[in-house]
Design an enzyme around this catalytic site. Sequence first.
Site, PDB file in Angstrom:
ATOM      1  N   GLU A 173       0.311  30.240  36.934  1.00  0.00           N
ATOM      2  CA  GLU A 173       1.522  29.921  37.692  1.00  0.00           C
ATOM      3  C   GLU A 173       1.190  29.461  39.109  1.00  0.00           C
ATOM      4  O   GLU A 173       1.746  29.955  40.098  1.00  0.00           O
ATOM      5  CB  GLU A 173       2.491  31.112  37.693  1.00  0.00           C
ATOM      6  CG  GLU A 173       3.014  31.412  36.296  1.00  0.00           C
ATOM      7  CD  GLU A 173       4.173  32.407  36.266  1.00  0.00           C
ATOM      8  OE1 GLU A 173       4.508  32.986  37.336  1.00  0.00           O
ATOM      9  OE2 GLU A 173       4.744  32.615  35.181  1.00  0.00           O
ATOM     10  N   GLU A 296       3.234  32.509  27.967  1.00  0.00           N
ATOM     11  CA  GLU A 296       4.211  33.527  28.381  1.00  0.00           C
ATOM     12  C   GLU A 296       5.569  33.118  27.833  1.00  0.00           C
ATOM     13  O   GLU A 296       6.103  32.068  28.199  1.00  0.00           O
ATOM     14  CB  GLU A 296       4.274  33.672  29.910  1.00  0.00           C
ATOM     15  CG  GLU A 296       3.023  34.300  30.514  1.00  0.00           C
ATOM     16  CD  GLU A 296       3.186  34.669  31.988  1.00  0.00           C
ATOM     17  OE1 GLU A 296       4.344  34.943  32.414  1.00  0.00           O
ATOM     18  OE2 GLU A 296       2.163  34.685  32.705  1.00  0.00           O
TER      19      GLU A 296
END
Length: 492
Positions: A173, A296
């Site tokens: 991220e 995810e």
Amino acid sequence: MSKIIINADIKKGEINKNIYGNFAEHLGRCIYGGFWVGKDSDIPNVNGIRKDVVEALRELKIPVLRWPGGCFAEEYHWMDGVGDYEKRPKIINVHWGGTVENNHFGTHEFLELCEMLGAQPYICGNVSSGEVREMKEWVEYMTFDGLSPMSELRIANGREKPWRVPYFGVGNENWGNGGNMRPEYYGDIFRKYGTYVRNYGDNKVFKIACGPNADDYNWTDKVMKIAGPFMDGLSLHYYTIPGDFFKGKGSATIFDETEWFTTMKKALYMDQLITKHSAIMDKYDPDKRVALIVDEWGTWFDAEPGTNPGFLYQQNTIRDALVAGINFNIFHDHCERVKMANIAQAINVLQAVILTEDSKMILTPTYHVFNMYKVHQDAQLLSFEIKTSDYECSEEKIPKITATASMSSEGKINISFCNLSPLDDEDILCELRGENKTKLKGSILTAENMNDYNSFEEPNKVAPVKIDDVNINNNKFKLLIPKMSVVTVTLE
């Protein structure tokens, strides 16, 4: 009534078993109290790793496990987690609750866990607060079979033979907590860091780049343009959240039909995301060499009342089971590009497959979906045509039934269905073409109420039941798909 025609003689690609991967972050009670109880614990363990958890996950044939994050990965320095575990430095988990971590669970413990599970390790490296040398030396420490300072340190710490580490993520991220980078900058960073994620001996590393957050198509475009030739995989993160991420995501157990419908609709959005990101990837990678890694995914609700909000502990109802089934069906449909997915997370965090409380352990409805769908691992996706009625709520509508079908290496045909309606059962007429099958077995996962879940007081409230009363006549059969259910059948 719905209808499905399975074309058993038309195969569309292999369903990579890694689609059924899991994710374990240093977050809440996923690692400590979930996987790890310590070597001196009264809870049965092997070198500190819980035996009951390992046995339950082995039943699912977990193919790959991602670690140590997540956001935690961008604060993690691997040297803190090797050597005598009683002498390892304590650190603050700044992302998840500000708790103090003792680093008892580190590289050796994680890789031993993977060996116990029979799962491939997927390690996520620190880009934003780490250095190139740190990442380079971690890969060398784990996988080098020659003489070097890192291999000597590994041997001194008790592991002579190197491990096989096939998957390595270069950052997590990085568009957000992993450095707030622009895609152009990250593309160059990936090229730089990835150069030093080297192959040693016969350990070939599949390098995974940080991909987009949900529908950030610009990120995919820029990173693929700059770094596509240097990567093997590009990640995608998307969570099913019925509410607002910042103002209130909604309760995991207290919800009405409108929230149920919104959850199903947002789960189905995964198909659009994969379709659009894949189209961008096709522009730079028409041969589909680079895999899309959905590392995810899952539901994200408000933490359970009375628990640490930074621990992201939530219960798991039949609604979560449907979200899992919907996503698996979508991943199968995109098997040419989607080669791995990792649900967030394995234990005690978000859409967990297992919940623990001291020495007690329960299997969630999501666990049962993983178990029912494991028959699709490494199977051939079959062509099928489905006609189904709509599920309507508040003047909106979505398909009532979603499905998938595959053929195993033994020639068995496995079909899975999800009934997204919490109100109505659905009969479905099934026709098989291109193969002759005479026997059927299967299982159904459903519940009496849309917010039913397994608790430590009622651990089997939501559990699968067998199907054993369906006749196949001339390759045709009819199934009842109960309301809010996941169904898998095997034809032989």
